[in-house]
Design a protein around this motif. Sequence first.
Motif, short mmCIF file in Angstrom:
data_model
loop_
_atom_site.label_atom_id
_atom_site.label_comp_id
_atom_site.label_asym_id
_atom_site.label_seq_id
_atom_site.Cartn_x
_atom_site.Cartn_y
_atom_site.Cartn_z
N VAL A 195 -7.35 97.64 7.26
CA VAL A 195 -6.70 96.36 7.79
C VAL A 195 -7.81 95.81 8.70
CG1 VAL A 195 -5.02 95.37 9.15
CG2 VAL A 195 -4.22 97.29 7.65
N GLY A 196 -8.73 96.62 9.41
CA GLY A 196 -9.50 96.07 10.33
C GLY A 196 -10.64 95.41 9.58
N TYR A 197 -11.00 96.13 8.47
CA TYR A 197 -12.06 95.39 7.63
C TYR A 197 -11.61 94.03 7.17
CZ TYR A 197 -14.94 99.83 7.55
OH TYR A 197 -15.62 100.76 7.69
N TRP A 198 -10.37 93.86 6.79
CA TRP A 198 -9.74 92.70 6.20
C TRP A 198 -9.67 91.58 7.26
CZ3 TRP A 198 -7.48 92.18 1.24
CH2 TRP A 198 -6.60 91.29 1.08
N GLU A 199 -9.02 91.99 8.45
CA GLU A 199 -9.03 91.07 9.45
C GLU A 199 -10.31 90.47 10.25
OE1 GLU A 199 -6.40 92.87 12.29
OE2 GLU A 199 -4.82 92.47 11.11
N SER A 200 -11.35 91.11 9.97
CA SER A 200 -12.79 90.94 10.57
C SER A 200 -13.53 90.10 9.42
CB SER A 200 -13.45 92.17 10.85
OG SER A 200 -13.82 92.85 9.61
N GLY A 201 -12.83 89.86 8.47
CA GLY A 201 -13.46 89.04 7.19
C GLY A 201 -14.61 89.76 6.70
N ALA A 202 -14.62 90.93 6.69
CA ALA A 202 -15.85 92.06 5.91
C ALA A 202 -15.23 92.55 4.70
CB ALA A 202 -16.47 92.77 7.04
N TRP A 203 -14.03 92.13 4.38
CA TRP A 203 -13.66 92.81 3.16
C TRP A 203 -14.43 92.96 1.92
CZ3 TRP A 203 -10.31 96.59 2.49
CH2 TRP A 203 -10.02 97.12 1.05
N ASP A 204 -14.58 91.80 1.56
CA ASP A 204 -15.62 91.43 0.30
C ASP A 204 -16.71 92.46 0.29
OD1 ASP A 204 -13.57 89.75 -0.33
OD2 ASP A 204 -14.93 88.02 -0.67
N SER A 205 -17.75 92.39 1.34
CA SER A 205 -18.72 93.28 1.37
C SER A 205 -18.35 94.78 1.30
CB SER A 205 -19.64 92.88 2.58
OG SER A 205 -18.79 92.92 3.74
N PHE A 206 -17.35 95.01 2.12
CA PHE A 206 -16.93 96.69 2.36
C PHE A 206 -16.23 96.92 0.68
CE2 PHE A 206 -13.27 99.32 2.45
CZ PHE A 206 -14.01 100.46 2.84
N TYR A 207 -15.74 96.27 0.03
CA TYR A 207 -15.03 96.49 -1.12
C TYR A 207 -16.34 96.57 -2.16
CZ TYR A 207 -12.10 96.30 -5.26
OH TYR A 207 -11.62 96.81 -6.52
N PHE A 208 -17.35 95.77 -1.99
CA PHE A 208 -18.47 95.88 -2.91
C PHE A 208 -19.42 97.03 -2.55
CE2 PHE A 208 -22.86 94.92 -4.39
CZ PHE A 208 -22.77 94.28 -5.41
N SER A 209 -19.37 97.48 -1.52
CA SER A 209 -20.23 98.74 -1.15
C SER A 209 -19.72 100.13 -1.85
CB SER A 209 -20.12 98.90 0.27
OG SER A 209 -18.94 99.50 0.94
N VAL A 210 -18.05 99.95 -2.18
CA VAL A 210 -17.37 101.07 -2.48
C VAL A 210 -17.41 100.97 -4.30
CG1 VAL A 210 -15.21 102.05 -2.98
CG2 VAL A 210 -15.93 101.17 -0.64
N PHE A 211 -17.39 99.78 -4.77
CA PHE A 211 -17.19 99.75 -6.21
C PHE A 211 -18.35 98.92 -6.89
CE2 PHE A 211 -12.81 100.01 -4.63
CZ PHE A 211 -12.41 100.86 -5.57
N MET A 212 -19.17 98.62 -6.22
CA MET A 212 -20.39 97.66 -6.52
C MET A 212 -19.85 96.63 -7.47
SD MET A 212 -22.86 99.11 -5.22
CE MET A 212 -22.97 100.81 -4.28
N ASP A 213 -18.85 95.93 -7.15
CA ASP A 213 -18.45 94.64 -7.53
C ASP A 213 -17.37 93.95 -6.55
OD1 ASP A 213 -17.82 92.53 -9.28
OD2 ASP A 213 -16.36 93.97 -10.60
N PHE A 214 -17.26 92.94 -6.64
CA PHE A 214 -16.23 91.94 -5.65
C PHE A 214 -14.92 92.13 -6.10
CE2 PHE A 214 -20.29 90.05 -5.01
CZ PHE A 214 -20.63 90.05 -3.50
N PRO A 215 -14.09 92.40 -5.10
CA PRO A 215 -12.44 92.36 -5.30
C PRO A 215 -11.86 91.28 -6.15
CG PRO A 215 -12.68 91.90 -3.06
CD PRO A 215 -14.22 92.02 -3.69
N LYS A 216 -11.08 92.00 -7.19
CA LYS A 216 -10.11 90.96 -7.61
C LYS A 216 -8.98 90.12 -6.64
CE LYS A 216 -7.49 90.17 -11.98
NZ LYS A 216 -6.86 90.77 -12.99
N LYS A 217 -8.90 89.00 -6.39
CA LYS A 217 -8.07 88.70 -5.54
C LYS A 217 -6.57 88.57 -6.17
CE LYS A 217 -11.48 87.46 -2.85
NZ LYS A 217 -11.61 88.12 -1.42
N THR A 218 -5.77 88.89 -5.21
CA THR A 218 -4.24 88.95 -5.58
C THR A 218 -3.79 87.66 -5.37
OG1 THR A 218 -3.95 91.09 -5.11
CG2 THR A 218 -1.84 89.86 -5.15
N VAL A 219 -3.16 87.16 -6.53
CA VAL A 219 -2.68 85.65 -6.43
C VAL A 219 -1.09 85.70 -6.34
CG1 VAL A 219 -2.58 83.35 -7.51
CG2 VAL A 219 -4.74 84.84 -7.67
N ILE A 220 -0.58 85.19 -5.44
CA ILE A 220 1.09 85.18 -5.03
C ILE A 220 1.20 83.53 -5.50
CG2 ILE A 220 2.89 85.56 -3.64
CD1 ILE A 220 1.17 87.56 -2.18
#
Length: 261
Positions: A195-220
């Motif tokens: 949640v901290g990564y998400w709220e700080s705006g660093a989620w995309d780069s953090f996700y990339f560091s784990v999967f070597m790919d950018f996250p697929k956005k959930t569309v509501i």
Amino acid sequence: MKKTALILFAILLFIPAFAQRDRAPRPVRHPKGVPMFYEVIDGDTVFVDSIEPVWCFPRGRKMRNDDWRKDYRLVYNFNKVYPYALVGRKMMAQVDSTIKADVTKRSQRNAYTHDVMMELFRIFEKDIRNMSVSQGMLLMRLVDRECGMTPYEIIKTYRSGFTAGFWQTVARIFGTSLKKRYDPKGIDRKTEQLVGYWESGAWDSFYFSVFMDFPKKTVIRKEELGSTVKSREDRRRQREQEEKESDIMRRAMKSAKEENK
């Protein structure tokens, strides 16, 4: 002799023109890339660009206790379900505001919350059914974090204790509970870090560091409720809606038992 020389000279002049006409035209080269921002500093033009930050790991690096690659499944599930918890918080605030402003009788409240429940089924039933059990469990805990109430408390507050007990029974079939609280310093410590990564705006780069790919956005597709408080005449149809609600509960219980076999 002069006439012959003049003819030859004329022919020599026309040869380049004919050759140029028969030659295929050169292809037009279109510029590639995207426009860049620039600044003029002391008369010098400086182009400015930015890149997304990433985490770099040396070759052969061993995992440590704080390495998120070990918990890649939690990262993946969080990326998928957290937007639903945020939308749930927004919708809950809308429901509270409508009840406070427009509801004067208990019957109005019951009819309105029933309409909200049916609308939520229409919006999210397909998405929730496509979630795995672990994703559903994570979503329930995140709902508690964002709304300050467990799913059991939400259902009991806005509908009834009977309805809350029914869905608690369904949850028990899958080995979980709607009454479990979110514990940011205990079992949900890693989720709180996400949640901290998400709220700080660093989620995309953090996700990339784990999967070597950018996250697929959930569309509501819908983030606001359309249900309103009904008049007395409109509430006469509530009996038919109650029957629909009972039918949904029966189908949900039947589906839960079949999937758990």
